[in-house]
Design a protein around this motif. Sequence first.
Motif, PDB file in Angstrom:
ATOM      1  N   ILE A 128      18.531  -9.525-130.010  1.00 45.38           N
ATOM      2  CA  ILE A 128      18.400  -9.796-128.577  1.00 45.38           C
ATOM      3  C   ILE A 128      19.658 -10.492-128.062  1.00 45.38           C
ATOM      4  CG2 ILE A 128      17.244 -11.257-126.857  1.00 45.38           C
ATOM      5  CD1 ILE A 128      15.655  -8.832-127.409  1.00 45.38           C
ATOM      6  N   HIS A 129      20.254  -9.920-127.014  1.00 45.29           N
ATOM      7  CA  HIS A 129      21.350 -10.551-126.287  1.00 45.29           C
ATOM      8  C   HIS A 129      20.765 -11.169-125.018  1.00 45.29           C
ATOM      9  CE1 HIS A 129      23.345  -7.824-128.950  1.00 45.29           C
ATOM     10  NE2 HIS A 129      24.550  -8.057-128.485  1.00 45.29           N
ATOM     11  N   TRP A 130      21.170 -12.375-124.691  1.00 43.08           N
ATOM     12  CA  TRP A 130      20.616 -13.023-123.498  1.00 43.08           C
ATOM     13  C   TRP A 130      21.720 -13.655-122.656  1.00 43.08           C
ATOM     14  CZ3 TRP A 130      21.594 -18.269-123.437  1.00 43.08           C
ATOM     15  CH2 TRP A 130      21.853 -18.878-124.659  1.00 43.08           C
ATOM     16  N   VAL A 131      21.522 -13.571-121.356  1.00 45.29           N
ATOM     17  CA  VAL A 131      22.465 -14.128-120.394  1.00 45.29           C
ATOM     18  C   VAL A 131      21.665 -14.887-119.338  1.00 45.29           C
ATOM     19  CG1 VAL A 131      24.220 -13.635-118.657  1.00 45.29           C
ATOM     20  CG2 VAL A 131      24.117 -12.247-120.731  1.00 45.29           C
ATOM     21  N   VAL A 132      22.089 -16.112-119.055  1.00 48.46           N
ATOM     22  CA  VAL A 132      21.472 -16.916-117.992  1.00 48.46           C
ATOM     23  C   VAL A 132      22.539 -17.155-116.927  1.00 48.46           C
ATOM     24  CG1 VAL A 132      20.284 -19.055-117.420  1.00 48.46           C
ATOM     25  CG2 VAL A 132      19.950 -18.011-119.667  1.00 48.46           C
ATOM     26  N   PRO A 133      22.612 -16.290-115.928  1.00 49.52           N
ATOM     27  CA  PRO A 133      23.651 -16.443-114.897  1.00 49.52           C
ATOM     28  C   PRO A 133      23.309 -17.568-113.933  1.00 49.52           C
ATOM     29  CG  PRO A 133      22.231 -14.602-114.356  1.00 49.52           C
ATOM     30  CD  PRO A 133      21.770 -15.123-115.690  1.00 49.52           C
ATOM     31  N   GLY A 134      24.331 -18.040-113.230  1.00 47.09           N
ATOM     32  CA  GLY A 134      24.123 -19.086-112.240  1.00 47.09           C
ATOM     33  C   GLY A 134      25.159 -18.988-111.143  1.00 47.09           C
ATOM     34  N   GLY A 135      25.138 -19.932-110.226  1.00 45.57           N
ATOM     35  CA  GLY A 135      26.108 -19.938-109.138  1.00 45.57           C
ATOM     36  C   GLY A 135      25.443 -19.790-107.793  1.00 45.57           C
ATOM     37  N   LEU A 171      22.597   0.472-114.633  1.00 48.97           N
ATOM     38  CA  LEU A 171      21.757   1.044-115.681  1.00 48.97           C
ATOM     39  C   LEU A 171      20.286   1.074-115.286  1.00 48.97           C
ATOM     40  CD1 LEU A 171      23.341  -0.567-118.872  1.00 48.97           C
ATOM     41  CD2 LEU A 171      23.368   1.854-118.258  1.00 48.97           C
ATOM     42  N   ILE A 172      19.815   0.018-114.638  1.00 47.79           N
ATOM     43  CA  ILE A 172      18.387  -0.029-114.315  1.00 47.79           C
ATOM     44  C   ILE A 172      18.042   0.845-113.117  1.00 47.79           C
ATOM     45  CG2 ILE A 172      18.165  -2.334-115.285  1.00 47.79           C
ATOM     46  CD1 ILE A 172      18.026  -3.464-112.470  1.00 47.79           C
ATOM     47  N   THR A 173      19.046   1.307-112.383  1.00 48.02           N
ATOM     48  CA  THR A 173      18.761   2.177-111.230  1.00 48.02           C
ATOM     49  C   THR A 173      19.091   3.637-111.515  1.00 48.02           C
ATOM     50  OG1 THR A 173      20.948   1.631-110.314  1.00 48.02           O
ATOM     51  CG2 THR A 173      19.057   0.386-109.495  1.00 48.02           C
ATOM     52  N   LEU A 174      19.513   3.950-112.750  1.00 47.64           N
ATOM     53  CA  LEU A 174      19.748   5.350-113.098  1.00 47.64           C
ATOM     54  C   LEU A 174      18.441   6.120-113.061  1.00 47.64           C
ATOM     55  CD1 LEU A 174      22.171   5.150-116.171  1.00 47.64           C
ATOM     56  CD2 LEU A 174      22.697   6.004-113.889  1.00 47.64           C
ATOM     57  N   ALA A 205      10.477  -7.921-114.934  1.00 51.91           N
ATOM     58  CA  ALA A 205      10.575  -6.469-115.110  1.00 51.91           C
ATOM     59  C   ALA A 205      11.094  -6.130-116.494  1.00 51.91           C
ATOM     60  CB  ALA A 205      11.486  -5.864-114.045  1.00 51.91           C
ATOM     61  N   VAL A 206      10.683  -4.962-116.969  1.00 54.34           N
ATOM     62  CA  VAL A 206      11.170  -4.401-118.229  1.00 54.34           C
ATOM     63  C   VAL A 206      11.774  -3.047-117.919  1.00 54.34           C
ATOM     64  CG1 VAL A 206      10.488  -3.505-120.492  1.00 54.34           C
ATOM     65  CG2 VAL A 206       9.477  -5.627-119.631  1.00 54.34           C
ATOM     66  N   TYR A 207      12.950  -2.787-118.474  1.00 53.94           N
ATOM     67  CA  TYR A 207      13.671  -1.556-118.163  1.00 53.94           C
ATOM     68  C   TYR A 207      14.041  -0.811-119.443  1.00 53.94           C
ATOM     69  CZ  TYR A 207      14.631  -4.412-114.000  1.00 53.94           C
ATOM     70  OH  TYR A 207      14.532  -5.231-112.914  1.00 53.94           O
ATOM     71  N   LYS A 208      14.042   0.514-119.357  1.00 54.00           N
ATOM     72  CA  LYS A 208      14.621   1.350-120.401  1.00 54.00           C
ATOM     73  C   LYS A 208      16.048   1.692-119.968  1.00 54.00           C
ATOM     74  CE  LYS A 208      10.293   3.479-121.946  1.00 54.00           C
ATOM     75  NZ  LYS A 208       9.538   4.757-122.137  1.00 54.00           N
ATOM     76  N   LEU A 209      17.011   1.352-120.799  1.00 56.50           N
ATOM     77  CA  LEU A 209      18.413   1.585-120.475  1.00 56.50           C
ATOM     78  C   LEU A 209      18.888   2.853-121.169  1.00 56.50           C
ATOM     79  CD1 LEU A 209      19.803  -2.042-120.907  1.00 56.50           C
ATOM     80  CD2 LEU A 209      18.741  -1.000-118.888  1.00 56.50           C
ATOM     81  N   LEU A 246      11.930  -2.438-127.345  1.00 56.02           N
ATOM     82  CA  LEU A 246      12.664  -1.719-128.379  1.00 56.02           C
ATOM     83  C   LEU A 246      14.152  -1.713-128.054  1.00 56.02           C
ATOM     84  CD1 LEU A 246      10.273   1.370-128.570  1.00 56.02           C
ATOM     85  CD2 LEU A 246      10.219  -0.661-130.026  1.00 56.02           C
ATOM     86  N   ALA A 247      14.942  -1.119-128.960  1.00 58.07           N
ATOM     87  CA  ALA A 247      16.376  -0.975-128.713  1.00 58.07           C
ATOM     88  C   ALA A 247      16.604  -0.219-127.414  1.00 58.07           C
ATOM     89  CB  ALA A 247      17.038  -0.245-129.873  1.00 58.07           C
ATOM     90  N   HIS A 248      17.635  -0.593-126.667  1.00 55.68           N
ATOM     91  CA  HIS A 248      17.991  -0.003-125.373  1.00 55.68           C
ATOM     92  C   HIS A 248      16.934  -0.296-124.308  1.00 55.68           C
ATOM     93  CE1 HIS A 248      21.293   1.913-127.365  1.00 55.68           C
ATOM     94  NE2 HIS A 248      20.503   2.590-128.159  1.00 55.68           N
ATOM     95  N   MET A 249      16.285  -1.437-124.445  1.00 61.15           N
ATOM     96  CA  MET A 249      15.397  -1.915-123.402  1.00 61.15           C
ATOM     97  C   MET A 249      15.873  -3.300-122.972  1.00 61.15           C
ATOM     98  SD  MET A 249      11.619  -0.644-124.665  1.00 61.15           S
ATOM     99  CE  MET A 249      10.831  -1.134-123.129  1.00 61.15           C
ATOM    100  N   ALA A 250      15.584  -3.643-121.716  1.00 60.86           N
ATOM    101  CA  ALA A 250      16.040  -4.916-121.160  1.00 60.86           C
ATOM    102  C   ALA A 250      14.900  -5.612-120.433  1.00 60.86           C
ATOM    103  CB  ALA A 250      17.213  -4.698-120.205  1.00 60.86           C
ATOM    104  N   ILE A 251      15.054  -6.907-120.280  1.00 59.50           N
ATOM    105  CA  ILE A 251      14.047  -7.746-119.617  1.00 59.50           C
ATOM    106  C   ILE A 251      14.744  -8.567-118.542  1.00 59.50           C
ATOM    107  CG2 ILE A 251      12.378  -9.616-119.922  1.00 59.50           C
ATOM    108  CD1 ILE A 251      12.403  -8.891-122.963  1.00 59.50           C
ATOM    109  N   PHE A 252      14.117  -8.650-117.378  1.00 59.93           N
ATOM    110  CA  PHE A 252      14.554  -9.616-116.369  1.00 59.93           C
ATOM    111  C   PHE A 252      13.420 -10.586-116.115  1.00 59.93           C
ATOM    112  CE2 PHE A 252      14.643 -11.097-111.936  1.00 59.93           C
ATOM    113  CZ  PHE A 252      15.798 -11.868-112.021  1.00 59.93           C
TER     114      PHE A 252
END
Length: 249
Positions: free
Chosen positions: A65-72, A134-137, A88-92, A41-47
């Motif tokens: 859905i906003h998505w980011v694929v980081p690298g480096g 946010l995920i550790t709040l 993991a799924v998080y409630k933000l 749902l809104a204000h939820m995130a996926i890793f």
Amino acid sequence: MGLHECQGYVEREEGFSSPQILFCTKGSGTLIVDGRRYRILAHMAIFLPENVPHKYYPNEDVWDIHWVVPGGSALPALLQHFQMTEPAVYKLAKTTRLETIFRSMHEALHSGDIMGNYRCAGYLYEFLLEFYRLITLKESGNYYSPALHKALDYINQHYLENVTMEDLCGVSNVSKQHLCHLFRKSLHMRPMEYITRKRLQTAKEMLSTTDYSIEKIAEDTGFCTASYFCKNFKRLEGITAGEFRKNNT
């Protein structure tokens, strides 16, 4: 990175080749991973770590859905430090700042010039820190304290200068001990470590786009000496400044 106002059906039987961070701002959808089904749902995130089979799809006409694929090269160690190694799924509690950083990354990445790529890399580090915060709040929904906000704002404006703990305590109006506690609690690093990482991001940009000497870059980015700069660069990046320049020029 990107966004979909209505995310379509996605199924990856062998997963994706890089880790992914997704967060929802509107609507609802379903994620299936590791044999489990989640309603997003809104204000939820996926890793999603790399190479983990998964699928997701919308439950209604709108699923933003906003998505980011980081690298480096530093990413695996950073994710390990953040304990982000499993799906993991998080409630933000709140995504306003996350969305602001996302927009800044998006604009920088699509600016059409090489400096935009480096600006985006800097924003990416901010994005990852904010996501981790946010995920550790706790469920109480604590956000950055006003004192920490003031200290971070000061650092962002003056990190190339000689910033001291006295400066940060003065603008935030708290003791050194309490300020260190706020940084460790929210960012899992001390204030000076945060400043060092900000300086190194600028140094990496200069190493890649100029022919300035290591000594000049160290001076321009606020490090006391070239040897101190090189020591911190190797400690945090895993390679020397010279190796980085050779690989990224």
